[in-house]
Design an enzyme around this catalytic site. Structure first.
Site, mmCIF file in Angstrom:
data_model
loop_
_atom_site.group_PDB
_atom_site.id
_atom_site.type_symbol
_atom_site.label_atom_id
_atom_site.label_comp_id
_atom_site.label_asym_id
_atom_site.label_seq_id
_atom_site.Cartn_x
_atom_site.Cartn_y
_atom_site.Cartn_z
ATOM 1 N N LYS A 67 10.492 9.363 7.653
ATOM 2 C CA LYS A 67 11.072 9.555 6.484
ATOM 3 C C LYS A 67 9.799 9.722 5.396
ATOM 4 O O LYS A 67 8.776 9.068 5.769
ATOM 5 C CB LYS A 67 11.903 8.637 5.729
ATOM 6 C CG LYS A 67 11.577 7.291 5.749
ATOM 7 C CD LYS A 67 12.639 6.194 5.397
ATOM 8 C CE LYS A 67 12.105 4.787 5.570
ATOM 9 N NZ LYS A 67 13.238 3.905 5.122
ATOM 10 N N TYR B 268 -12.170 4.147 -18.518
ATOM 11 C CA TYR B 268 -11.264 4.063 -19.832
ATOM 12 C C TYR B 268 -11.197 2.786 -20.434
ATOM 13 O O TYR B 268 -10.884 1.835 -19.333
ATOM 14 C CB TYR B 268 -10.183 4.749 -19.691
ATOM 15 C CG TYR B 268 -10.118 6.439 -19.518
ATOM 16 C CD1 TYR B 268 -11.022 7.092 -19.978
ATOM 17 C CD2 TYR B 268 -9.282 6.852 -18.077
ATOM 18 C CE1 TYR B 268 -10.933 8.487 -19.752
ATOM 19 C CE2 TYR B 268 -9.490 8.202 -18.029
ATOM 20 C CZ TYR B 268 -10.210 9.102 -18.916
ATOM 21 O OH TYR B 268 -10.320 10.523 -18.754
#
Ligand SMILES: *Cc1c(COP(=O)(O)O)cnc(C)c1O
Length: 398
Positions: A33, A265
């Site tokens: 999956k 940042y």
């Protein structure tokens, strides 16, 4: 290449063989999956089949149908259904479908009637996880509906199954409690005339730690990718598993900066003195957790470094201190650890998550590069690295 996730299919095959040996009386389902936990569903399913996985498992029906479209022909099961799902396509593709409630018996029966085939249905009992699965109180009603649909020739109940809540915490009291509920549910179904081909409840941690949970089939996901379900279950090396994915990137910038220079940042990192900064061109758009800001480990030039300042969308920075590096040098975020690099488990610890998420969240922007595709009876795939590579940008596959 800016970045790549090397996927070692020889390691995956070796892991499947190791897990089969741990559950010698059971069949093995390779769970692929979520694009094989980020490793690429189609090549991983193929490699797992080569190593003897009799079953492949997916969560969604679309994932299972994509495998059939890619040519997979063996036993295949999917379990995450919602009303109106592609029942008819699944029945026509001979996919085992999970059913937890009466609405799903109705929908799969209608689909079987419409296409004139018998649907392969696996009934799921909730033995305590509290997600999908039939509550034990409702089990007799579900069994009666399934038996009626069998008598009409619409379905065949091929499996009775369940899922553990705490198998990654060996010894947790819920494990034995779930096993008892499971055995009762199987016994009841059989007394009502259900004849399942497979009874199954074990995921990777149960496969590795709890032989009495193996029944006819074990559903292994994370372990086939060579990653450990939890520290309590053991390290991959303890378990005889080899990590399959190596995530690396090429340094996009290396430069000298003075002391007191803010980095990334928010300037959450400021250089403590004159130093060399290296730019690693992967970020949260590639699946690098932003929670790795200031904590994620990276191997550059043979040494562990730590992400300096914030992880941005496309890049993060590493302070090389007094060392030098060249633009284009390799930064290894995680891999098997045998070249000294961090592992997925190290990233999980550093970022406050589980190793499942570390590998699964790597996005389709990172090309997967497959090695060890040739079946070679489990020899070391690193021998094949340059002779036998192929690249796939996942998400563009089907
Ligand atoms: C994901 C999943 C598995 C595999 O779990 P692992 O811990 O990765 O082995 C097995 N069964 C079900 C129902 C799942 O959703």
């Amino acid at each position: 290449m800016r970045a790549r996730a090397l996927v070692d299919l020889a390691a995956l095959r070796a892991n499947v063989r190791t897990l089969r040996a741990r559950a010698p009386k059971a069949q093995l389902m390779a769970v692929v999956k979520a694009n094989a936990y980020g490793h690429g569903a189609i090549p991983c399913a193929r490699a797992a089949r080569e190593a003897g996985a009799a079953w492949i498992g997916t969560a969604t029906p679309d994932e299972a149908l994509a495998l059939r479209a890619a040519g997979d022909r063996g036993r295949l099961m999917c379990w995450l259904w919602t009303p109106g799902g592609p029942w008819r396509e699944a029945v026509e593709a001979d996919i085992d479908v999970s059913v937890s409630g009466l609405w799903a018996v109705r929908e799969v029966s209608d689909a079987a009637r419409a296409c004139g085939r018998t649907a392969r249905v696996q009934l799921k009992i909730d033995t305590g996880l509290g997600r999908s699965g039939c509550q034990p109180d409702d089990w007799p009603e579900l069994i009666a509906a399934a038996r009626a649909a069998e008598d009409e020739g619409l379905i065949k109940v091929t499996g009775v199954w369940s899922h553990f809540a705490c198998a990654d915490e060996p010894g947790h009291p819920s494990i034995q409690a779930q096993l008892r509920v499971f055995e009762d549910a199987v016994g009841y179904a059989e007394r009502q005339g259900i004849e399942p081909e497979v009874r199954h409840i074990a995921n990777s941690p149960a496969t590795l730690t709890l032989p009495e949970s193996h029944f006819d089939l074990v559903r292994t996901g994370l372990a086939i990718y060579g990653v450990s379900p939890s520290p309590e279950v053991g390290t991959p090396a303890d378990l005889g598993l080899k990590p399959v994915m190596t995530l690396s990137a090429s340094l996009a910038s290396v430069k000298r900066v003075p002391g007191g220079h803010g980095v990334s940042y928010g300037h959450h990192y400021v250089t403590p003195g004159a130093t060399t900064l290296a730019l690693v061109p992967v970020g949260y758009a590639d699946g690098i957790p932003r929670a790795a800001s200031g904590t994620g480990p990276v191997l550059i030039g043979g040494k562990w470094r730590t992400v300096a300042g914030r992880v941005a969308m496309d890049q993060f920075v590493v302070d090389l201190g007094g060392d030098s590096a060249r633009v284009g040098d390799e930064a290894v975020l995680f891999g098997p650890g045998d070249r000294g690099e961090p592992t997925a488990e190290d990233w999980a610890r550093a970022t406050g998550t589980i190793a499942y998420e570390v590998v699964t969240r790597i996005t389709s922007r990172v090309p997967r590069v497959y090695v060890g595709e040739t079946v070679d009876a489990g020899t070391d795939a690193h021998e094949n690295v340059n002779k036998n590579e192929s690249t796939d940008v996942i998400g563009q596959e089907s």
